[in-house]
Design a protein around this motif. Sequence first.
Motif, mmCIF file in Angstrom:
data_model
loop_
_atom_site.group_PDB
_atom_site.id
_atom_site.type_symbol
_atom_site.label_atom_id
_atom_site.label_comp_id
_atom_site.label_asym_id
_atom_site.label_seq_id
_atom_site.Cartn_x
_atom_site.Cartn_y
_atom_site.Cartn_z
ATOM 1 N N GLY A 251 10.746 -5.271 -3.753
ATOM 2 C CA GLY A 251 12.165 -5.689 -3.754
ATOM 3 C C GLY A 251 12.332 -7.299 -3.243
ATOM 4 N N LYS A 252 11.627 -6.794 -1.823
ATOM 5 C CA LYS A 252 11.677 -8.142 -0.819
ATOM 6 C C LYS A 252 11.044 -9.243 -1.544
ATOM 7 N N GLU A 253 9.675 -8.941 -1.920
ATOM 8 C CA GLU A 253 9.100 -10.051 -2.365
ATOM 9 C C GLU A 253 9.441 -11.034 -3.495
ATOM 10 N N VAL A 254 10.299 -10.327 -4.308
ATOM 11 C CA VAL A 254 10.919 -10.991 -5.585
ATOM 12 C C VAL A 254 12.325 -11.291 -5.294
ATOM 13 N N GLY A 255 12.822 -11.278 -4.186
ATOM 14 C CA GLY A 255 13.962 -12.005 -3.751
ATOM 15 C C GLY A 255 15.273 -10.990 -3.947
#
Length: 401
Positions: free
Chosen positions: A198-202
């Motif tokens: 989730g963090k990686e895709v913003g």
Amino acid sequence: MTFGMRHLAVLALLISAAPLFAQEAGSPSANLAVTPPMGWNSWNKFGCNVSEEMIRQMGDAMVKSGMKDAGYQYVVIDDCWQVARDKDGNIVADPQRFPSGIKALADYIHSLGLKFGIYSDAGSKTCAGRPAGLGHEYQDALKYAAWGVDYLKYDWCNTTTQDAKASYANIRHALDAAGRPIVLSICEWGTAKPWLWGKEVGGNLWRTTGDIQDTWEGKKKWPDGSCCGLGMLNILDMQEGLASYAGPGHWNDPDMLEVGNGGMSDTEYRSHFSLWALLAAPLIAGNDLRNMSPEIHDILTNKEVIAVNQDALGREGERVARDGDADIWAKQLKDGGRAVILLNRGASEMNIAVTWEQIGYPDHVSAAVRDLWQHKDLGKFTGKFGATVPSHGVVIVRVMP
Ligand code: GLA
């Protein structure tokens, strides 16, 4: 390839890789949700029964009730505001329920000093069967930006074989390309473990479970017979092991609050609110803010409990001990203190004690303890602190050596 061309190729590669890291400095979505988002959403109380009049009133009530002062910001319309797409593919709001249009509504919410949120879905239709985002991501993002949307909840119904990570990366790219900072709330229910990507895709927050139901514990079938909404404690237990994935800008979302919706007692709602605060969960109220009892108002606006949630360190709290019906949860705070919850899951009152060792302090340390519901300093304690906790209740304290 010449040296210059190679440089160009490397540059092109860097540029094409850049959107993957959507929250990096310089992108419109950098620095969003540095503390867990706070606001209100229509779904838990109103379902599909949304209208511009009701949403305006909810914005008014958020200001009048003191919730805005307590930190609540986003007013979010969930499913059912949309009815069709026009011949150019533009999403169309229900003209009966939103006769002034979404832009006017967003302007009104902004005029109150609040922020405006909306809902769509990564698949072909939303969960309520309305037109959703698949294939229209960039077009919708431009529309949202033009309307003044600050927060998008993006659901996961009717996605057939879509890849979750790619789908959410796509909508984040689209939102960023539209140029407006928009919080992205990933509503994928935990199926594809969104805490891993989730963090990686913003994404700024991601649901970790299926939908909450307004009940203390258990799984209840939905009115249409499908299985199942999850009780508050069921969701709580599913947060174990996820704390390390949360931090400033990216939060685990155990679903929105049910405080004030009538299915639990005030004691149980106090527990629900305290636990969500300690989990660094988004605090998205879901009740009718126009009609709150004083007890519910005091729960939702308890500034000392909210301060635990909004603590700048951005740590999610964790369970540090469980003994039968006695649970102990703790959250590290920026000033070196700890917020601690003593939770009684059982049917009768009991004494629960936390030792300093369980929360990472040496036993010989003397620490000040403050009760965040009584708003009272309880004194200094060495090695441990214990309290009598009512059935289904909590004691939440701040411990400061
Ligand atoms: C899903 C979501 C809910 C809500 C509804 C709307 O069930 O998980 O939070 O948005 O859809 O239809």
